[in-house]
Scaffold this motif. Structure first.
Motif, PDB file in Angstrom:
ATOM      1  N   LEU A 180       0.179 -23.977 -63.549  1.00 53.37           N
ATOM      2  CA  LEU A 180       0.063 -25.431 -63.371  1.00 53.37           C
ATOM      3  C   LEU A 180      -0.964 -26.023 -64.330  1.00 53.37           C
ATOM      4  N   MET A 181      -2.056 -25.283 -64.599  1.00 53.08           N
ATOM      5  CA  MET A 181      -3.057 -25.784 -65.534  1.00 53.08           C
ATOM      6  C   MET A 181      -2.496 -25.850 -66.954  1.00 53.08           C
ATOM      7  N   LEU A 182      -1.653 -24.898 -67.308  1.00 52.05           N
ATOM      8  CA  LEU A 182      -1.013 -24.928 -68.619  1.00 52.05           C
ATOM      9  C   LEU A 182      -0.082 -26.140 -68.730  1.00 52.05           C
ATOM     10  N   ILE A 183       0.658 -26.447 -67.670  1.00 58.14           N
ATOM     11  CA  ILE A 183       1.527 -27.624 -67.656  1.00 58.14           C
ATOM     12  C   ILE A 183       0.684 -28.899 -67.764  1.00 58.14           C
ATOM     13  N   ALA A 184      -0.459 -28.942 -67.051  1.00 56.89           N
ATOM     14  CA  ALA A 184      -1.341 -30.106 -67.111  1.00 56.89           C
ATOM     15  C   ALA A 184      -1.805 -30.369 -68.536  1.00 56.89           C
ATOM     16  N   THR A 185      -2.172 -29.305 -69.247  1.00 53.93           N
ATOM     17  CA  THR A 185      -2.633 -29.440 -70.632  1.00 53.93           C
ATOM     18  C   THR A 185      -1.521 -29.979 -71.519  1.00 53.93           C
ATOM     19  N   PHE A 186      -0.305 -29.510 -71.305  1.00 57.17           N
ATOM     20  CA  PHE A 186       0.832 -29.955 -72.100  1.00 57.17           C
ATOM     21  C   PHE A 186       1.123 -31.437 -71.861  1.00 57.17           C
ATOM     22  N   ILE A 187       1.083 -31.869 -70.600  1.00 55.60           N
ATOM     23  CA  ILE A 187       1.335 -33.282 -70.290  1.00 55.60           C
ATOM     24  C   ILE A 187       0.288 -34.168 -70.962  1.00 55.60           C
ATOM     25  N   PHE A 188      -0.960 -33.765 -70.904  1.00 59.08           N
ATOM     26  CA  PHE A 188      -2.020 -34.550 -71.531  1.00 59.08           C
ATOM     27  C   PHE A 188      -1.803 -34.649 -73.038  1.00 59.08           C
TER      28      PHE A 188
END
Length: 530
Positions: A180-188
């Motif tokens: 989920l943290m990797l997805i958060a970084t991608f969205i940002f």
């Protein structure tokens, strides 16, 4: 409404799932883990798990100082958030890969504290940067929405992470938040071309620290230097604390420095002394910086020093709030899960740690209730619902929640089979206090901070949680003292019950002090001009 806001909100939702997913299973994992296998099952292991948890929390809320400084001075908010997010992802990978290796696991906790703490002051202030005077009325809605989405992510993390730990083990339970943290970084990263990027203020000769330094160094004929003396006293005391810890650590016979005061406690106490004495000394001589620095910079520093007093008075709230993931879980483990009741969702809620999901769920309900029902009703009754009043009442209500938790503990200590469902009441009260304190403080901290100091002032806000966990560590260290244990025994209360009532009293004293200071606080309006 700025079109780039959804990227920031989406990033925050995934990041909060990531953070709370690992945070809310940390104490249950440590209690049962081989990492603490050198301690017997029982109070000693539970106490060690609490110490590790609150030390981790101290790190999470200390590193905003570093993130805020790097952002304001060198890299800007976007770049700082992006790079710290990658460190954050590496920390999650360590937890998943090194569940049985102490060095690897604690390295992961350090990297998460560094990454999470580094971005923590910046995402909120970066969100605020997307607004100006023309649309600042939308900012309150977004700050409330921002806090709502934090709790949206936290709710699902709190509900499902304990089930992942129970059914699939720590590798999966810690690995899913990492994804989920990797997805958060991608969205940002996806919103990079749409953001308003306020450039860092490099080498500002009129920065907060430069103004404070001038105020403390300037000499005026016929005037004393009490402020400088106070600041140097603080530096000397802080250095002495660290020196005493170092001597104790190498085995020197330093009888008057407590054995239980390790590096984290000592460093936090030293930092607190530096901030308190340095701020006090600078405030006494701040006008000496006029002429060397423009009035707007000097007034800005005075404003920051006033804000720091507000922040200091909020620290007791965090000592209560963060223990819901440690002390309240341990209490819940001694309670009975009411699987035999038709209204209990036995198919979903199986662990005491899952009760933490009540906190974000209630936040998502209470924020719209407060904004649409409670605050308008109070205004119609002629009551002005200011930010500082909300925060003061929030601290007091959190104290009431710990009175209720203490009464439940007395019930447990009496030998009764207490249903876990009873914990819903203290969770409701604590969450109502949290909404009044924390959701309000996001708006308060951004609006009060001078333009050149928004990242740093947000870092100081998050530092209040560091000192909240420091009070917990100090209390835990105190109860290991034989004299203090004897005193608790004389009260007729168990140690957990005594500490619950102690923290409730701590909150009530803080609420009274907060209310007294709020009467004299001059509110500011520091939103960006279009």
């Amino acid at each position: 409404m700025p079109r780039q806001i959804p990227y920031i909100i989406g990033n925050e939702a995934c990041e909060r799932f990531s953070f709370y997913g690992m945070r809310n299973i940390l104490v249950p994992f440590l209690i049962s883990s081989i990492l603490l296998g050198y301690l017997p099952q029982g109070p000693d292991r539970e106490g060690a798990a609490k110490d590790i948890f609150h030390t981790f929390v101290i790190g999470v809320y200390f590193f905003p100082l570093l993130g805020g400084w790097l952002s304001d001075r060198f890299f800007g908010k976007y770049n700082t958030v992006l790079w710290f997010s990658l460190i954050y992802c590496a920390g999650h990978a360590c937890l998943a890969l090194f569940e049985g290796n102490a060095n690897g696991f604690y390295t992961g906790l350090f990297l998460i504290a560094l990454g999470s703490g580094g971005i923590k002051p910046l995402v909120v202030s970066f969100c605020g940067d997307q607004f100006d005077q023309s649309n600042k009325d939308k900012a309150k809605l977004v700050f409330d929405g921002f806090y709502w989405i934090i709790n949206f992510g936290s709710f699902f993390a709190s509900l499902f992470a304990p089930l992942l730990l129970r059914n699939y083990g720590p590798a999966v339970a810690f690995g899913v938040p990492g994804v989920l943290m990797l997805i958060a970084t991608f969205i940002f990263w996806l919103g990079r071309h749409k953001y308003v990027n306020v450039p860092p203020s490099k080498a500002d000769p009129h920065s907060f620290l430069n103004v404070v330094r001038t105020a403390l160094r300037e000499r005026r004929p016929g005037q004393g230097n009490a402020g400088t003396t106070i600041a140097w006293t603080g530096i000397s005391v802080a250095v002495a604390m660290l020196a005493l810890w170092a001597l104790k650590a190498v085995g020197a016979p330093v009888a008057f420095w407590p054995e239980s005061f390790g590096f984290v406690i000592t460093a936090c106490l030293a930092l607190g002394v530096l901030i308190a004495f340095g701020g006090w000394g600078a405030s006494l001589q701040l006008d000496r910086a006029r002429g060397v620095h423009p009035d707007i910079a000097v007034d800005g520093v005075r404003g920051v020093l006033r804000i720091l007093i507000v922040f200091a008075l909020v620290t007791p709230f965090w000592s209560l709030f963060d223990q819901k993931a440690s002390t309240w879980i341990i209490q819940g483990n001694a309670m009975t899960v009411p699987h035999d009741q038709w209204w209990w969702p036995s198919w979903l809620v199986k662990e005491a740690a899952q009760m933490q999901a009540l906190n974000p769920l209630l936040v998502m309900l209470l924020i719209p209730f407060n904004n649409l029902v409670l605050y308008p009703a109070l205004r119609r009754m002629g009551m002005q619902v200011t930010a500082l009043k909300r925060m003061g009442w929030g601290i007091a209500i959190s104290g009431v929640s710990w009175i209720v938790a203490g009464l439940l503990q007395l019930w447990i200590d009496g030998g009764a089979q207490v249903s876990l469902a009873w914990q819903s009441l203290p969770y409701l009260l604590l969450t109502f206090g949290e909404v009044l304190v924390s959701a309000t403080a996001l708006e308060f901290a951004y609006s009060q901070a001078p333009h050149a100091m928004k990242g740093v002032i947000m870092a100081f806000w998050y530092l209040t949680s560091t000192f909240g966990s420091l009070w917990v560590l100090l209390t835990n260290a105190g109860v290991r003292n034989d004299g203090f244990k004897a005193f608790i025994g004389q009260t007729g209360l168990s140690e957990p019950a005594f500490l619950m009532f102690f923290f409730a009293g701590f909150a009530f004293v803080a609420a009274l002090a907060f209310a007294a200071y709020a009467r004299t606080y001059p509110m500011q309006d520091n939103y960006r001009v279009a």
